[in-house]
Motif scaffolding. Structure first.
Motif, PDB file in Angstrom:
ATOM      1  N   THR A 217      -8.862   5.838  -5.272  1.00 28.81           N
ATOM      2  CA  THR A 217      -8.600   7.028  -4.463  1.00 28.81           C
ATOM      3  C   THR A 217      -8.426   6.657  -2.989  1.00 28.81           C
ATOM      4  N   LYS A 218      -9.224   5.714  -2.511  1.00 26.58           N
ATOM      5  CA  LYS A 218      -9.056   5.256  -1.130  1.00 26.58           C
ATOM      6  C   LYS A 218      -7.689   4.598  -0.949  1.00 26.58           C
ATOM      7  N   GLU A 219      -7.281   3.804  -1.947  1.00 28.98           N
ATOM      8  CA  GLU A 219      -5.956   3.185  -1.885  1.00 28.98           C
ATOM      9  C   GLU A 219      -4.854   4.249  -1.894  1.00 28.98           C
ATOM     10  N   MET A 220      -5.051   5.303  -2.696  1.00 22.39           N
ATOM     11  CA  MET A 220      -4.079   6.384  -2.763  1.00 22.39           C
ATOM     12  C   MET A 220      -3.917   7.048  -1.390  1.00 22.39           C
ATOM     13  N   ILE A 221      -5.021   7.305  -0.728  1.00 20.76           N
ATOM     14  CA  ILE A 221      -4.966   7.939   0.591  1.00 20.76           C
ATOM     15  C   ILE A 221      -4.262   7.023   1.593  1.00 20.76           C
ATOM     16  N   ALA A 222      -4.546   5.731   1.511  1.00 22.63           N
ATOM     17  CA  ALA A 222      -3.886   4.787   2.421  1.00 22.63           C
ATOM     18  C   ALA A 222      -2.372   4.760   2.169  1.00 22.63           C
ATOM     19  N   ILE A 223      -1.975   4.829   0.906  1.00 22.71           N
ATOM     20  CA  ILE A 223      -0.545   4.832   0.580  1.00 22.71           C
ATOM     21  C   ILE A 223       0.115   6.112   1.095  1.00 22.71           C
ATOM     22  N   TYR A 224      -0.555   7.249   0.937  1.00 21.30           N
ATOM     23  CA  TYR A 224       0.013   8.497   1.445  1.00 21.30           C
ATOM     24  C   TYR A 224       0.124   8.470   2.974  1.00 21.30           C
ATOM     25  N   GLN A 225      -0.812   7.814   3.644  1.00 20.43           N
ATOM     26  CA  GLN A 225      -0.712   7.672   5.091  1.00 20.43           C
ATOM     27  C   GLN A 225       0.488   6.799   5.458  1.00 20.43           C
ATOM     28  N   LYS A 226       0.697   5.735   4.675  1.00 22.62           N
ATOM     29  CA  LYS A 226       1.868   4.887   4.907  1.00 22.62           C
ATOM     30  C   LYS A 226       3.154   5.681   4.668  1.00 22.62           C
ATOM     31  N   TYR A 227       3.121   6.561   3.668  1.00 25.68           N
ATOM     32  CA  TYR A 227       4.307   7.361   3.351  1.00 25.68           C
ATOM     33  C   TYR A 227       4.666   8.303   4.503  1.00 25.68           C
ATOM     34  N   THR A 228       3.647   8.859   5.134  1.00 31.35           N
ATOM     35  CA  THR A 228       3.930   9.768   6.251  1.00 31.35           C
ATOM     36  C   THR A 228       4.584   9.036   7.424  1.00 31.35           C
ATOM     37  N   ARG A 229       4.305   7.737   7.520  1.00 30.49           N
ATOM     38  CA  ARG A 229       4.935   6.937   8.565  1.00 30.49           C
ATOM     39  C   ARG A 229       6.264   6.333   8.100  1.00 30.49           C
ATOM     40  N   GLY A 230       6.586   6.503   6.813  1.00 33.35           N
ATOM     41  CA  GLY A 230       7.835   5.979   6.264  1.00 33.35           C
ATOM     42  C   GLY A 230       7.772   4.521   5.850  1.00 33.35           C
ATOM     43  N   ASN A 231       6.559   3.985   5.586  1.00 29.64           N
ATOM     44  CA  ASN A 231       6.403   2.570   5.256  1.00 29.64           C
ATOM     45  C   ASN A 231       6.068   2.308   3.793  1.00 29.64           C
ATOM     46  N   ALA A 232       5.926   3.308   2.967  1.00 28.53           N
ATOM     47  CA  ALA A 232       5.504   3.117   1.570  1.00 28.53           C
ATOM     48  C   ALA A 232       6.709   2.828   0.683  1.00 28.53           C
ATOM     49  N   THR A 233       6.493   1.925  -0.298  1.00 26.18           N
ATOM     50  CA  THR A 233       7.556   1.611  -1.251  1.00 26.18           C
ATOM     51  C   THR A 233       7.477   2.575  -2.431  1.00 26.18           C
ATOM     52  N   LYS A 234       8.503   2.542  -3.265  1.00 27.69           N
ATOM     53  CA  LYS A 234       8.512   3.424  -4.447  1.00 27.69           C
ATOM     54  C   LYS A 234       7.411   3.048  -5.427  1.00 27.69           C
ATOM     55  N   ALA A 235       7.142   1.753  -5.574  1.00 27.70           N
ATOM     56  CA  ALA A 235       6.083   1.315  -6.493  1.00 27.70           C
ATOM     57  C   ALA A 235       4.715   1.795  -6.005  1.00 27.70           C
ATOM     58  N   GLU A 236       4.490   1.703  -4.706  1.00 29.03           N
ATOM     59  CA  GLU A 236       3.226   2.188  -4.152  1.00 29.03           C
ATOM     60  C   GLU A 236       3.101   3.694  -4.339  1.00 29.03           C
ATOM     61  N   MET A 237       4.177   4.401  -4.137  1.00 26.04           N
ATOM     62  CA  MET A 237       4.139   5.858  -4.312  1.00 26.04           C
ATOM     63  C   MET A 237       3.877   6.228  -5.767  1.00 26.04           C
ATOM     64  N   ARG A 238       4.427   5.443  -6.690  1.00 29.99           N
ATOM     65  CA  ARG A 238       4.178   5.694  -8.114  1.00 29.99           C
ATOM     66  C   ARG A 238       2.693   5.519  -8.427  1.00 29.99           C
ATOM     67  N   LEU A 239       2.078   4.448  -7.885  1.00 27.17           N
ATOM     68  CA  LEU A 239       0.640   4.234  -8.082  1.00 27.17           C
ATOM     69  C   LEU A 239      -0.180   5.372  -7.472  1.00 27.17           C
ATOM     70  N   ALA A 240       0.181   5.793  -6.289  1.00 25.57           N
ATOM     71  CA  ALA A 240      -0.558   6.874  -5.617  1.00 25.57           C
ATOM     72  C   ALA A 240      -0.430   8.184  -6.384  1.00 25.57           C
ATOM     73  N   ASN A 241       0.761   8.466  -6.883  1.00 27.70           N
ATOM     74  CA  ASN A 241       0.955   9.709  -7.643  1.00 27.70           C
ATOM     75  C   ASN A 241       0.200   9.671  -8.970  1.00 27.70           C
ATOM     76  N   ASP A 242       0.152   8.502  -9.621  1.00 21.31           N
ATOM     77  CA  ASP A 242      -0.631   8.382 -10.858  1.00 21.31           C
ATOM     78  C   ASP A 242      -2.113   8.625 -10.588  1.00 21.31           C
ATOM     79  N   GLN A 243      -2.609   8.101  -9.483  1.00 25.81           N
ATOM     80  CA  GLN A 243      -4.011   8.325  -9.125  1.00 25.81           C
ATOM     81  C   GLN A 243      -4.259   9.796  -8.817  1.00 25.81           C
ATOM     82  N   PHE A 244      -3.316  10.438  -8.156  1.00 23.40           N
ATOM     83  CA  PHE A 244      -3.462  11.859  -7.844  1.00 23.40           C
ATOM     84  C   PHE A 244      -3.517  12.685  -9.129  1.00 23.40           C
ATOM     85  N   ILE A 245      -2.722  12.314 -10.118  1.00 25.94           N
ATOM     86  CA  ILE A 245      -2.750  13.004 -11.415  1.00 25.94           C
ATOM     87  C   ILE A 245      -4.104  12.813 -12.082  1.00 25.94           C
ATOM     88  N   ASP A 246      -4.675  11.598 -11.990  1.00 28.03           N
ATOM     89  CA  ASP A 246      -6.011  11.354 -12.545  1.00 28.03           C
ATOM     90  C   ASP A 246      -7.057  12.243 -11.871  1.00 28.03           C
TER      91      ASP A 246
END
Length: 122
Positions: free
Chosen positions: A47-76
């Motif tokens: 969950t901490k990793e998910m939040i960090a990835i979403y923060q990266k996404y807001t800055r435009g630095n997240a990759t699609k693979a990272e976003m997929r991992l973050a979204n899977d964690q959010f679904i969990d």
């Protein structure tokens, strides 16, 4: 004298069996609590990793693979919250297994990944 020893042994045997069963139940519960603690610690880390990835996404630095991992964690997390609602209802020990069974019949995975049997943490 021999009969007295046999009767004492027969009398004490059920008590020993009960003590052994009680000890085995304690160890089983302790083992299950340790497994739960490990699973929840892993979930916290993810969950901490998910939040960090979403923060990266807001800055435009997240990759699609990272976003997929973050979204899977959010679904969990949403799955866990969904089951948490049913845990508050009366007859939760009956309703939760029923919901899980119905979910399997329909083809929907309602359990978070940390509680699945095929999880690497069990």
């Amino acid at each position: 004298m021999k009969n007295r020893k046999i009767s004492r042994y027969i009398h004490k045997a059920p008590i020993r069996v009960l003590k052994i069963k009680r000890l085995s139940y304690r160890l089983k519960i302790k083992r299950m609590m340790i497994q739960l603690n490990i699973a929840l610690a892993q979930e916290k880390k993810e969950t901490k990793e998910m939040i960090a990835i979403y923060q990266k996404y807001t800055r435009g630095n997240a990759t699609k693979a990272e976003m997929r991992l973050a979204n899977d964690q959010f679904i969990d997390i949403l799955k866990g919250l969904g089951l948490g609602v049913f845990a508050l209802l009366p007859f939760a020990p009956i309703t939760i297994p029923l919901i899980i069974k119905l979910g399997k019949l329909v083809g929907v995975d309602v359990m978070p990944d940390m509680f699945n049997k095929k999880s690497k943490f069990k």
